[in-house]
Write an enzyme that holds these catalytic residues in place. Structure first.
Site, PDB file in Angstrom:
ATOM      1  N   ASP A  83       0.842  -1.184   0.000  1.00 24.47           N
ATOM      2  CA  ASP A  83       0.000   0.000   0.000  1.00 24.47           C
ATOM      3  C   ASP A  83       0.885   1.245   0.000  1.00 24.47           C
ATOM      4  OD1 ASP A  83      -2.303   1.860   0.770  1.00 24.47           O
ATOM      5  OD2 ASP A  83      -3.286  -0.087   0.893  1.00 24.47           O
TER       6      ASP A  83
ATOM      7  N   HIS B 168      -3.727   6.074   3.458  1.00 28.97           N
ATOM      8  CA  HIS B 168      -4.480   4.895   3.023  1.00 28.97           C
ATOM      9  C   HIS B 168      -3.904   3.613   3.621  1.00 28.97           C
ATOM     10  CE1 HIS B 168      -5.938   1.857   0.067  1.00 28.97           C
ATOM     11  NE2 HIS B 168      -6.972   2.676  -0.084  1.00 28.97           N
TER      12      HIS B 168
ATOM     13  N   SER C 158     -11.225  -0.889  -0.689  1.00 31.48           N
ATOM     14  CA  SER C 158      -9.942  -0.872   0.022  1.00 31.48           C
ATOM     15  C   SER C 158     -10.128  -1.132   1.501  1.00 31.48           C
ATOM     16  CB  SER C 158      -9.247   0.476  -0.159  1.00 31.48           C
ATOM     17  OG  SER C 158      -8.737   0.625  -1.454  1.00 31.48           O
TER      18      SER C 158
END
Length: 705
Positions: free
Chosen positions: A166, A221, A381
């Site tokens: 990620d 994220h 996600s």
């Protein structure tokens, strides 16, 4: 949080009955299930076995069977005919295995320990509806991954490596730090490749975007996905991950902007496999197919790696318009769609009857973000890390289970939901408690007293007595409810329409549930059955029939409501909804949800390149058959008219100098401007528009002559 007693059930090992596709698990239980630290090793009394002999087994035969084990009888329970044996000379797993294989034995099992149901003390855990949904966010009770029963017996293998590919992670976040992997072969900060793996100072992972040993998150994220997977549970801080203990290997290949190249993804996956990582989370996707990426994923799968992928957030069917790597067909890829707190498919999620495997909560998920804090985010996600955490739990609890077996088990033991039928392979949402359960061939008990309390116009209130997971003992795992507008029998149960049902209460409790979405004035037949944590179903209940009430007679008092308001002011008008009929008025005002979809990405040099504003389309498509679609190459969506032939509009571009409107002050409104055609909207037609400098359009018509 109130505590209630709950048992840890690892399941007896029986002779003479196959467990279908999970016969391998019996073998795994004999060799490993009782051994791993933190798993069943702490869930039974050492040196003690419970055995039930077959009725034909006489005392001499029992004594003969116990002799090779050095076993002696400690207690005999008249209630169930079970004997408690002392087996001081061997391990419990070996004693159970040998007794289970003896033809004189009906079943044998460890003397399991039972515990208070384990919910973490993390202060923001009650906000995590995806782990335990009590309706705290206004959603459907039970629309969660059912994690608490698993934590009763196992919270994760502290040595299992879990990779998160990620944007990196804030590895010193107070809710992540204890679960961040530290490379035992690397000396921090000495500028050397101490473990000779080709990477310098890769202490907690590696940054393949900036090519250094510091994979710190500069986007947010990655920290969020990491927290859903493995935020430290029961530590009195923040939130809980699906797995409370594990080792997160931070592999950053996405930059601060959230993008990264194929080469970075391949190198990160290569690193994960090289370091012995068994499962990785991949909450990223794109519209392009890469053979290099697919080859890397295939090679990782051959090495025993499970690649969990987010399905994508374009509201498209991956079967028709693939999003990669989610749509790759390899067995080692486990693709995840997103659901909301009502167990409905999220409005933004991709789906696919053959390319998406299962769903998990992905709307308003609370997790860790940089700055030692927490935030709600939505997307596939956010759904994929729930599945990655669940896979890590299974891999830790059953070390002998392969990646393909983990995938199969997670997909088989989902909570099947009507809204997911045809939208993913399994047709269901993740249920980690079912997937992590031990083999059990005792079916759930039967429901025999299903009854109708009060039909409404579009719903019906049902009641019955809860049954158990082992006959009438314990708590069943789920109910399967089905209904039909035509009569059916128990043998025809599977052909009826599936409906939602509540999560079962303890055996003997009074259950009630209102099934909604029925047609007014219709006659229905309905039945249900219970399933245990291993999916074993009890008998179909008695079939009940009922007729819903006629449609309500709806009126509004007053009949019309109107108001005028200027910017910044509020106007309140009150009206009453009246129902003057026996039918029930069932309605709700859903909370508005804003959805944002990114513009489709297209190559600037190849087919489908977007044209400049006003230029002809360089790649015109066939006429759209659907009445809505998009986004197109410029990011626009459209809704076509339902009129025959459709309206023909001739827009005037006011951005051109000749058409500019001379307005400068705040909230200034132009004079009425002719549209040049009749513009239909909300059932009316307009020929004029006024333009406000704040961006508002006021449509109107010329006054009558």
């Amino acid at each position: 949080m109130a505590e209630r007693s709950r048992g840890v059930k690892c399941g007896p090992i029986r002779r003479g009955r196959e467990c279908g596709a999970f016969a391998w698990l019996v073998a795994a239980a004999l060799s490993t299930a009782f051994a791993p630290p933190g798993a069943c090793a702490l869930d039974y009394v050492p040196g003690t076995v419970l055995v039930r002999w077959k009725p034909a087994s006489k005392l001499a035969a029992r004594t003969e069977a116990m002799a090779p084990l050095g076993a002696t009888v400690m207690t005999r329970f008249e209630l169930n005919g079970v004997e408690q044996l002392s087996v001081p000379g061997m391990s419990v797993s070996e004693a159970v295995a040998r007794l289970a294989g003896d033809p004189r034995v009906e079943y044998a099992e460890p003397d399991y320990l039972w515990h208070i149901e384990r919910a973490p003390d993390d202060p923001r855990y009650p906000e995590q509806y995806g782990l335990r949904n009590r309706g705290q966010t206004g959603g459907l009770v039970g629309a969660d991954i059912n994690a608490e029963p698993v934590w009763d017996r196992f919270t994760g293998d502290p040595e299992l490596l879990i990779a998160d590919l990620d944007t990196g992670a804030e590895y010193d976040h107070p809710d992540l730090e204890a679960n961040i992997w530290t490379n035992p072969g690397e000396i921090p900060g000495n500028g050397l490749d101490d473990d000779q793996n080709g990477y310098i100072d890769d202490v907690h992972g590696y940054d393949f975007a900036n090519h250094d040993g510091d994979p710190r998150d500069d986007n947010g994220h990655g920290t969020h996905t990491a927290g859903t997977i493995a935020a430290v549970g029961n530590n009195g801080v923040g939130v809980s991950g699906v797995v409370w203990r594990g080792k997160l290997v931070v592999l950053k290949f996405l930059s601060a902007s959230g993008s990264g190249p194929t080469s970075g993804a391949v190198e990160a996956l290569q690193y994960a496999v090289r370091m012995g990582v068994r499962v990785s989370n991949n909450s990223w996707n794109g519209g392009f197919y890469s053979r290099a990426l697919e080859d890397a994923i295939i090679a990782a799968g051959d090495a025993g790696h499970l690649f969990v992928a987010a399905a994508g957030n374009s509201r498209t069917n991956n079967d028709i318009t693939p999003s990669y790597p989610a749509a790759l067909p390899e067995d080692c890829v486990l693709t995840v769609a997103a659901t909301d707190h009502a167990d409905q498919l999220a409005g933004f999620t991709n789906y696919g009857a053959t390319t998406v495997d299962l769903a998990a909560p992905g709307v308003d998920i609370l997790s860790t973000v940089p700055g030692a804090t927490y935030r709600l985010l939505s997307g596939t996600s956010m759904a994929a890390p729930h599945v990655t955490g669940a896979a890590a739990l299974l891999m830790g609890r059953f070390p002998g289970m392969s990646a393909s077996e983990v995938k199969s088990r997670l997909m088989r033991f989902v909570d099947v939901r009507p809204g997911l039928s045809g939208r993913c392979v399994s047709g269901g949402r993740l249920n980690v408690a079912l997937a992590a359960s031990d083999p059990d061939s005792i079916v759930a008990g039967d429901v025999t007293d299903l009854r109708v309390l009060s039909p409404g116009s579009n719903s019906v209130e049902l009641a019955w007595t809860a049954t158990g997971d082992d006959g009438a003992v314990g708590t069943a795992s789920s109910y399967e409810l089905r209904y039909s507008a035509t009569a059916f029998t128990a043998a025809e149960f599977a052909r009826a329409t599936a409906g939602n049902a509540p999560r079962p209460q303890a055996s003997g409790a009074a259950e009630s549930y209102r099934l909604r979405g029925l047609a007014a004035g219709g006659t229905y037949w309905l039945a249900l059955r219970a399933r245990d944590e291993f999916g074993n179903a009890g008998a179909v209940s008695n079939v009940v029939t009922f007729t819903t009430q006629p449609s309500p007679e709806i009126a509004f008092v007053p009949g019309t409501v109107g108001a005028s308001a200027s910017t910044g002011n509020q106007v309140t008008r009150t009206f009453e909804i009246v129902n003057d009929s026996p039918g029930t008025l069932e309605w709700s005002a859903p909370r508005p949800v804003l959805e944002f979809a990114p513009a489709a990405q297209a190559s600037q040099s190849g087919p489908g390149a977007p044209a400049a504003k006003g230029d002809p389309d360089p790649a015109p498509a066939e006429p759209q058959l659907a009445n809505a679609g998009g986004p197109d190459s410029l990011g626009y969506r459209w809704v076509d008219s339902r009129e025959p032939q459709g309206p023909v509009f001739q827009w005037v571009d006011i951005a051109q100098p000749a058409n500019q409107i001379a307005l400068t002050n705040d909230e200034a409104v132009s004079a009425a401007l002719p549209l040049g055609f009749s513009f239909p909207i909300y059932g009316r037609r307009f020929t004029q528009v006024k333009v406000c400098t704040n961006g508002y359009l006021q449509f109107g018509n010329e006054p009558p002559a």
